[in-house]
Enzyme design. Structure first.
Site, PDB file in Angstrom:
ATOM      1  CG  ASP A  22       2.029   1.714   2.489  1.00  0.00           C
ATOM      2  OD1 ASP A  22       0.889   1.799   1.980  1.00  0.00           O
ATOM      3  OD2 ASP A  22       2.738   2.703   2.748  1.00  0.00           O
ATOM      4  N   GLY A  23       1.158  -0.128  -0.086  1.00  0.00           N
ATOM      5  CA  GLY A  23       1.407   0.035  -1.522  1.00  0.00           C
ATOM      6  C   GLY A  23       0.395  -0.639  -2.431  1.00  0.00           C
ATOM      7  CG  HIS A  39      -7.100  -2.982  -1.066  1.00  0.00           C
ATOM      8  ND1 HIS A  39      -5.963  -2.566  -0.409  1.00  0.00           N
ATOM      9  CD2 HIS A  39      -7.892  -1.881  -1.190  1.00  0.00           C
ATOM     10  CE1 HIS A  39      -6.060  -1.271  -0.147  1.00  0.00           C
ATOM     11  NE2 HIS A  39      -7.220  -0.823  -0.614  1.00  0.00           N
ATOM     12  NE  ARG A  73      -6.809   3.578   3.365  1.00  0.00           N
ATOM     13  CZ  ARG A  73      -5.777   3.082   2.717  1.00  0.00           C
ATOM     14  NH1 ARG A  73      -5.974   2.299   1.678  1.00  0.00           N
ATOM     15  NH2 ARG A  73      -4.550   3.356   3.067  1.00  0.00           N
ATOM     16  CG  LEU A 133       2.978 -18.522  11.497  1.00  0.00           C
ATOM     17  CD1 LEU A 133       4.172 -17.674  11.914  1.00  0.00           C
ATOM     18  CD2 LEU A 133       2.835 -18.486   9.979  1.00  0.00           C
ATOM     19  NE  ARG A 196       3.399   7.523   6.758  1.00  0.00           N
ATOM     20  CZ  ARG A 196       3.701   7.866   5.520  1.00  0.00           C
ATOM     21  NH1 ARG A 196       4.848   8.480   5.274  1.00  0.00           N
ATOM     22  NH2 ARG A 196       2.881   7.613   4.520  1.00  0.00           N
ATOM     23  CD  GLU A 209      17.640  -3.741  14.809  1.00  0.00           C
ATOM     24  OE1 GLU A 209      17.861  -2.889  13.926  1.00  0.00           O
ATOM     25  OE2 GLU A 209      18.085  -3.655  15.967  1.00  0.00           O
TER      26      GLU A 209
HETATM   27  C1  FPP Z   1      -2.100  -0.254   2.517  1.00  0.00           C
HETATM   28  O1  FPP Z   1      -1.905   0.036   1.148  1.00  0.00           O
HETATM   29  C2  FPP Z   1      -2.920  -1.441   2.646  1.00  0.00           C
HETATM   30  C3  FPP Z   1      -4.060  -1.532   3.376  1.00  0.00           C
HETATM   31  C4  FPP Z   1      -4.616  -0.397   4.132  1.00  0.00           C
HETATM   32  C5  FPP Z   1      -4.853  -2.767   3.404  1.00  0.00           C
HETATM   33  C6  FPP Z   1      -4.091  -4.038   3.637  1.00  0.00           C
HETATM   34  C7  FPP Z   1      -4.959  -5.132   3.207  1.00  0.00           C
HETATM   35  C8  FPP Z   1      -4.595  -6.193   2.482  1.00  0.00           C
HETATM   36  C9  FPP Z   1      -3.216  -6.521   2.127  1.00  0.00           C
HETATM   37  C10 FPP Z   1      -5.686  -7.082   1.981  1.00  0.00           C
HETATM   38  C11 FPP Z   1      -5.787  -8.424   2.534  1.00  0.00           C
HETATM   39  C12 FPP Z   1      -5.429  -8.623   3.944  1.00  0.00           C
HETATM   40  C13 FPP Z   1      -5.702  -9.767   4.618  1.00  0.00           C
HETATM   41  C14 FPP Z   1      -5.232  -9.934   6.001  1.00  0.00           C
HETATM   42  C15 FPP Z   1      -6.449 -10.867   4.017  1.00  0.00           C
HETATM   43  P1  FPP Z   1      -2.551   1.358   0.546  1.00  0.00           P
HETATM   44  O2  FPP Z   1      -3.915   1.027   0.047  1.00  0.00           O
HETATM   45  O3  FPP Z   1      -2.514   2.456   1.557  1.00  0.00           O
HETATM   46  O4  FPP Z   1      -1.591   1.632  -0.646  1.00  0.00           O
HETATM   47  P2  FPP Z   1      -1.161   3.074  -1.209  1.00  0.00           P
HETATM   48  O5  FPP Z   1      -0.390   3.762  -0.119  1.00  0.00           O
HETATM   49  O6  FPP Z   1      -0.325   2.738  -2.396  1.00  0.00           O
HETATM   50  O7  FPP Z   1      -2.427   3.793  -1.566  1.00  0.00           O
END
Ligand code: FPP
Length: 244
Positions: A22-23, A39, A73, A133, A196, A209
């Site tokens: 996240d983030g 991303h 989104r 892995l 969460r 955990e």
């Molecule tokens: C959440 O952050 C992130 C996502 C919904 C996308 C996760 C995707 C990647 C890390 C890209 C690449 C993944 C792979 C497997 C190659 P957010 O966009 O909700 O962040 P925010 O809460 O700060 O808006």
């Protein structure tokens, strides 16, 4: 990409680490960049997580890449994420295969673009003999839907006369989940400070955990992974029993 041969295995690493990445959006916004850049940077952190788990000897890593709710989104962001998943598989597959990573996917893949489905199947086939892995990518994954699907499959067995409702138990239901061939996560990490599970591995996390890191996902690296594992080592896992 730099996934190196592991040399520094931990004595008793968590068998399965699952991560809510996240983030990305906040990371980008703080730099006045578009969320899409966040991303892209997040995809780089995925490589860090894989590399870290390999180096520390963690046998299962599961990443929450796209939830069944993420379709809400903006279309541009969804399309960009789909492009990134494709790019990641295409670019990393050769090396993942060479270093012993088995690629696996969970979630309802049928709603994803056909080219991603094909690439995902190809990645699984190409790496199915690897065992160092298991890298599971959750795409269009939602835990509640996963449990509903398992319940439907159990109901069909009952209807066909192959299962007595009295014999339905935790193990039987778990056998119909997407994760039936892997251990439950010992450690679930969520980055970005949010606390969460957001419909991720709800069944499987019964005794996981949970570690919440303040770092935003694009800044995640091996040090963050080690910090989370350190916190995990400090936990007393009693599974409902008492400490001895
Ligand atoms: C959440 O952050 C992130 C996502 C919904 C996308 C996760 C995707 C990647 C890390 C890209 C690449 C993944 C792979 C497997 C190659 P957010 O966009 O909700 O962040 P925010 O809460 O700060 O808006």
């Amino acid at each position: 990409m730099g996934i190196v041969q592991s040399t520094t295995f931990l004595p008793d690493p968590p068998a399965h680490i699952a991560i809510i990445m996240d983030g990305n959006g906040r990371w980008a916004t703080r730099r006045s960049l578009s969320r899409l850049k966040g991303h892209e940077q997040g995809a780089k952190a995925v490589r860090e997580a894989v590399k870290g788990c390999r180096e520390l000897g963690v046998p299962y890593l599961t990443l929450f890449a796209f939830s069944s709710e993420n379709w809400k989104r903006p279309e541009e962001e969804v399309n960009h994420l789909m492009g990134l998943f494709k790019f990641f598989i295409k670019r990393e597959l050769k090396e993942l295969k060479e270093v012993g990573v088995r690629v696996n996917f969970i979630g309802d893949m049928s709603r994803l673009p056909e080219d991603i489905q094909k690439l995902a199947n190809f990645a699984c086939e190409e790496t199915h003999e690897n065992n160092d892995l298991v890298l599971t990518i959750a795409l269009n994954y939602g835990a509640q839907a996963e449990i509903v699907t398992a319940a439907k499959l159990l109901a069909e067995q009952v209807k066909a006369g192959n299962l007595d409702p009295q014999d339905i138990c935790e193990e039987k239901l778990a056998g119909f989940l997407d994760t039936s061939d892997m251990p439950d996560p010992d450690l679930i990490i969520r980055t970005s400070g949010e606390k969460r599970l957001s419909n991720f591995l709800l069944w499987q996390s019964a005794y996981s955990e949970l570690v919440f890191l303040d770092v935003l996902w694009p800044d995640f690296d091996k040090t963050c992974l080690e910090q989370a594992i350190e916190e995990y080592y400090g936990r007393c896992r009693r599974y409902g029993a008492v400490s001895v």
